[in-house]
Design a protein around this motif. Structure first.
Motif, PDB file in Angstrom:
ATOM      1  N   GLY A   1      -1.098  10.703  10.770  1.00 32.21           N
ATOM      2  CA  GLY A   1      -2.381  10.571  10.546  1.00 32.21           C
ATOM      3  C   GLY A   1      -3.756  10.382  11.717  1.00 32.21           C
ATOM      4  N   HIS A   2      -4.129  10.418  12.632  1.00 34.37           N
ATOM      5  CA  HIS A   2      -4.899  10.526  13.415  1.00 34.37           C
ATOM      6  C   HIS A   2      -6.351  10.599  13.152  1.00 34.37           C
ATOM      7  CE1 HIS A   2      -3.042  14.197  14.458  1.00 34.37           C
ATOM      8  NE2 HIS A   2      -4.276  14.497  14.892  1.00 34.37           N
ATOM      9  N   GLU A   3      -6.957  10.880  11.520  1.00 34.71           N
ATOM     10  CA  GLU A   3      -8.244  11.814  11.651  1.00 34.71           C
ATOM     11  C   GLU A   3      -8.632  10.881  10.221  1.00 34.71           C
ATOM     12  OE1 GLU A   3      -8.259  15.705  12.334  1.00 34.71           O
ATOM     13  OE2 GLU A   3      -6.825  15.711  13.207  1.00 34.71           O
TER      14      GLU A   3
ATOM     15  N   MET B   1       0.894  -1.160   0.099  1.00 34.41           N
ATOM     16  CA  MET B   1      -0.030   0.149  -0.037  1.00 34.41           C
ATOM     17  C   MET B   1       1.059   0.929   0.046  1.00 34.41           C
ATOM     18  SD  MET B   1      -1.563   1.353   3.868  1.00 34.41           S
ATOM     19  CE  MET B   1      -0.272   0.853   5.327  1.00 34.41           C
ATOM     20  N   HIS B   2       0.151   2.441  -0.117  1.00 31.34           N
ATOM     21  CA  HIS B   2       1.309   4.074   0.028  1.00 31.34           C
ATOM     22  C   HIS B   2       0.402   4.791   1.350  1.00 31.34           C
ATOM     23  CE1 HIS B   2       1.297   2.978  -4.445  1.00 31.34           C
ATOM     24  NE2 HIS B   2       2.693   3.908  -4.293  1.00 31.34           N
ATOM     25  N   ALA B   3       1.142   4.906   1.811  1.00 32.78           N
ATOM     26  CA  ALA B   3       0.798   6.230   2.894  1.00 32.78           C
ATOM     27  C   ALA B   3       2.134   7.212   3.664  1.00 32.78           C
ATOM     28  CB  ALA B   3       1.893   4.916   3.998  1.00 32.78           C
ATOM     29  N   LEU B   4       1.592   7.762   3.764  1.00 32.28           N
ATOM     30  CA  LEU B   4       2.975   9.159   4.493  1.00 32.28           C
ATOM     31  C   LEU B   4       3.578   9.095   5.343  1.00 32.28           C
ATOM     32  CD1 LEU B   4       3.022  11.865   5.837  1.00 32.28           C
ATOM     33  CD2 LEU B   4       2.687  11.978   2.779  1.00 32.28           C
ATOM     34  N   VAL B   5       4.471   9.245   4.703  1.00 36.52           N
ATOM     35  CA  VAL B   5       5.285   8.407   6.252  1.00 36.52           C
ATOM     36  C   VAL B   5       6.488   9.865   6.177  1.00 36.52           C
ATOM     37  CG1 VAL B   5       7.660   6.904   6.501  1.00 36.52           C
ATOM     38  CG2 VAL B   5       5.937   6.304   5.029  1.00 36.52           C
ATOM     39  N   TYR B   6       7.118   9.406   7.953  1.00 41.84           N
ATOM     40  CA  TYR B   6       7.395  11.331   8.790  1.00 41.84           C
ATOM     41  C   TYR B   6       8.959  10.470   8.406  1.00 41.84           C
ATOM     42  CZ  TYR B   6       9.705  13.646  12.343  1.00 41.84           C
ATOM     43  OH  TYR B   6      10.307  14.302  13.634  1.00 41.84           O
ATOM     44  N   HIS B   7       9.953  11.005   7.731  1.00 40.25           N
ATOM     45  CA  HIS B   7      11.132  10.239   7.705  1.00 40.25           C
ATOM     46  C   HIS B   7      12.181  11.443   8.436  1.00 40.25           C
ATOM     47  CE1 HIS B   7      10.947   7.612   5.142  1.00 40.25           C
ATOM     48  NE2 HIS B   7      10.077   8.146   3.990  1.00 40.25           N
ATOM     49  N   GLY B   8      12.080  12.073   9.958  1.00 43.93           N
ATOM     50  CA  GLY B   8      12.569  13.104  10.479  1.00 43.93           C
ATOM     51  C   GLY B   8      11.658  15.000   9.924  1.00 43.93           C
TER      52      GLY B   8
ATOM     53  N   VAL C   1      -2.781   7.138  10.087  1.00 46.94           N
ATOM     54  CA  VAL C   1      -4.036   6.649   8.999  1.00 46.94           C
ATOM     55  C   VAL C   1      -3.924   6.795   8.700  1.00 46.94           C
ATOM     56  CG1 VAL C   1      -5.282   5.783  11.092  1.00 46.94           C
ATOM     57  CG2 VAL C   1      -5.916   8.428  10.341  1.00 46.94           C
ATOM     58  N   GLN C   2      -2.948   7.992   7.695  1.00 47.61           N
ATOM     59  CA  GLN C   2      -3.211   8.398   6.174  1.00 47.61           C
ATOM     60  C   GLN C   2      -2.191   7.446   5.513  1.00 47.61           C
ATOM     61  OE1 GLN C   2      -0.371  11.855   7.381  1.00 47.61           O
ATOM     62  NE2 GLN C   2      -2.177  13.199   8.260  1.00 47.61           N
ATOM     63  N   ALA C   3      -2.484   7.274   4.618  1.00 50.52           N
ATOM     64  CA  ALA C   3      -2.523   5.528   4.459  1.00 50.52           C
ATOM     65  C   ALA C   3      -3.604   4.697   3.484  1.00 50.52           C
ATOM     66  CB  ALA C   3      -1.864   4.911   5.593  1.00 50.52           C
ATOM     67  N   GLU C   4      -3.766   4.113   3.019  1.00 47.04           N
ATOM     68  CA  GLU C   4      -4.471   3.081   1.849  1.00 47.04           C
ATOM     69  C   GLU C   4      -5.368   2.261   2.934  1.00 47.04           C
ATOM     70  OE1 GLU C   4      -3.748   3.185  -2.520  1.00 47.04           O
ATOM     71  OE2 GLU C   4      -1.831   2.388  -1.391  1.00 47.04           O
ATOM     72  N   TYR C   5      -4.334   1.646   4.278  1.00 42.22           N
ATOM     73  CA  TYR C   5      -5.170   0.963   5.010  1.00 42.22           C
ATOM     74  C   TYR C   5      -4.408   1.318   5.924  1.00 42.22           C
ATOM     75  CZ  TYR C   5      -7.226  -1.395   0.725  1.00 42.22           C
ATOM     76  OH  TYR C   5      -7.387  -2.293   0.362  1.00 42.22           O
ATOM     77  N   ALA C   6      -5.287   0.980   7.346  1.00 45.22           N
ATOM     78  CA  ALA C   6      -3.932   1.225   8.489  1.00 45.22           C
ATOM     79  C   ALA C   6      -4.759  -0.354   9.891  1.00 45.22           C
ATOM     80  CB  ALA C   6      -5.171   2.188   9.625  1.00 45.22           C
ATOM     81  N   ARG C   7      -3.721  -0.316  10.801  1.00 40.92           N
ATOM     82  CA  ARG C   7      -4.102  -1.438  11.630  1.00 40.92           C
ATOM     83  C   ARG C   7      -5.067  -0.160  12.926  1.00 40.92           C
ATOM     84  NH1 ARG C   7      -2.462  -3.546  16.393  1.00 40.92           N
ATOM     85  NH2 ARG C   7      -1.254  -2.352  16.977  1.00 40.92           N
ATOM     86  N   VAL C   8      -6.044  -0.623  13.200  1.00 41.63           N
ATOM     87  CA  VAL C   8      -6.781  -0.579  14.026  1.00 41.63           C
ATOM     88  C   VAL C   8      -6.907  -1.047  15.670  1.00 41.63           C
ATOM     89  CG1 VAL C   8      -9.062   0.297  15.521  1.00 41.63           C
ATOM     90  CG2 VAL C   8      -7.803   0.558  12.739  1.00 41.63           C
ATOM     91  N   PRO C   9      -5.956  -0.486  16.459  1.00 43.34           N
ATOM     92  CA  PRO C   9      -5.887  -1.654  18.094  1.00 43.34           C
ATOM     93  C   PRO C   9      -7.402  -1.164  18.756  1.00 43.34           C
ATOM     94  CG  PRO C   9      -3.862  -0.317  18.125  1.00 43.34           C
ATOM     95  CD  PRO C   9      -4.983   0.165  16.331  1.00 43.34           C
TER      96      PRO C   9
END
Ligand SMILES: [Zn+2]
Ligand SMILES: [Zn+2]
Length: 345
Positions: free
Chosen positions: A59-61, A1-8, A119-127
């Motif tokens: 992402g959290h919304e 999948m694709h996602a918005l990834v933080y790299h520092g 959650v700024q991604a195509e899929y997310a794991r939700v605990p």
């Protein structure tokens, strides 16, 4: 999948990453359908939140559709549309049982895009899926409920409820960004006589008026305005929705004796609390991280047509244009952006 990834600090990309997998039996995997960017994400990108480590999906919304359930999930099923709260609740610890999952002791709280992948991604794991997600009623759009993931409950719980807004109050809301605007909407539910928004930016003052503020003024003008409205006493409630020392100190200076200062802003620097003035004034000062326990109430207000949050959205992008969406959101002074929505194509 694709996602918005933080790299520092200062670095992010929309890139291919492994699909999320069920890790605990209470997890679900959600296909992200609609997601937004938060001011907190910009703080993370500045390096202000060191707990967020490089490689983290932000992402959290978001709103999404369940595509897989862990073996312990009984009350959610594949195909359910759910709102993902920015706060996860284990449902079992003392804070969760007392209605404060923001302080969860068992790995909940604010974890998405912070301590676990977001959650700024195509899929997310939700605990903790059954105690942390909210099924969306049929006929309600993703965007109608999207801002219940964070900004509306944040403004409502930490601002309006902690500030104990009452009918006939004079309420000031300092800061007319998305959370301040949500605080205006929330305060109006209690029929204050005046909601005064305070912001140095003219574009934000215009937004505040369109969201129902009775007046929108500059920080320099607010003291006289509040004095006139309150017979010189001061504001009944002062909601701080910026997160810098000056705005907090202004709220404490403008509240009347017996009034309430409700801090909502995320602070990175110390502010001065003038106890030498306040000790005799019966003032309460509250702080609070959102618990999102008011989501069911706010959802019923949306269903009943009493709360319209879709007007927060100023820009829309397909999910794959996340970088453009960040640039638009981060440059709000030029783009006049409030909230930007990303949607699955
Ligand atoms: Zn947020
Ligand atoms: Zn808990």
């Amino acid at each position: 999948m694709h996602a918005l990834v933080y790299h520092g600090p200062g670095q992010k990309s929309w890139e291919q990453v492994p699909d999320p997998k069920i890790q605990e039996d209470g997890d679900v995997i959600v296909q992200v359908d609609t997601v937004t960017i938060c001011g907190t994400d910009l703080h993370i990108l500045k390096g202000d939140v060191p707990e967020v480590t490089p490689g983290r999906i932000l992402g959290h919304e978001a709103v999404g559709t369940i595509v897989e359930c862990g073996s312990g999930v009984r009350f959610l099923k594949k195909g359910d549309r759910v709102l993902l709260s920015c706060i996860s609740a284990c449902g079992r610890c003392r804070y969760c049982r007392e209605g404060h999952p923001g302080q969860c002791l068992n790995g909940g709280g604010w974890i998405f895009g912070h301590l676990i992948d977001g959650v700024q991604a195509e899929y997310a794991r939700v605990p903790f899926a059954e105690t942390s997600t909210y099924k969306i009623p049929a006929g309600i759009s993703d965007e109608a409920v999207l801002y219940l993931a964070d900004i509306m409950p944040t403004a409502y719980e930490a601002g309006v409820l902690s500030g104990r807004v009452q009918p006939a109050d004079v309420v000031i809301v300092v800061g007319a960004g998305p959370v301040g605007l949500a605080a205006i909407l929330g305060a109006k539910l209690f029929t204050p006589t005046h909601v005064v928004a305070v912001d140095p930016a003219e574009s934000r003052r215009k937004h505040a008026l369109s969201f129902g503020a009775d007046q929108a003024v500059t920080p320099e003008a607010v003291r006289d305005v509040v004095g006139d409205l309150s017979g010189g006493l001061g504001a009944d409630v002062a909601i701080e929705a910026v997160g810098i020392p000056e705005t907090f100190e202004q709220c404490a200076a403008l509240v009347r004796a017996g009034g309430h200062v409700a801090n909502v802003g995320v602070h990175g620097k110390p502010a001065v609390l003038h106890l030498e003035d306040l000790w005799i004034k019966d003032v309460t000062v509250t702080t609070g991280l959102v618990d999102t326990v008011t989501i069911p109430t706010l959802l019923r207000l949306i269903q009943g047509g009493k709360l319209d949050l879709t007007r927060m959205t100023t820009h829309r992008f397909p999910l794959g244009k996340a970088i453009e969406a960040y640039e638009t959101f981060a440059d709000a002074a030029r783009t006049n952006a409030l909230k930007v929505v990303l949607q699955r194509a």
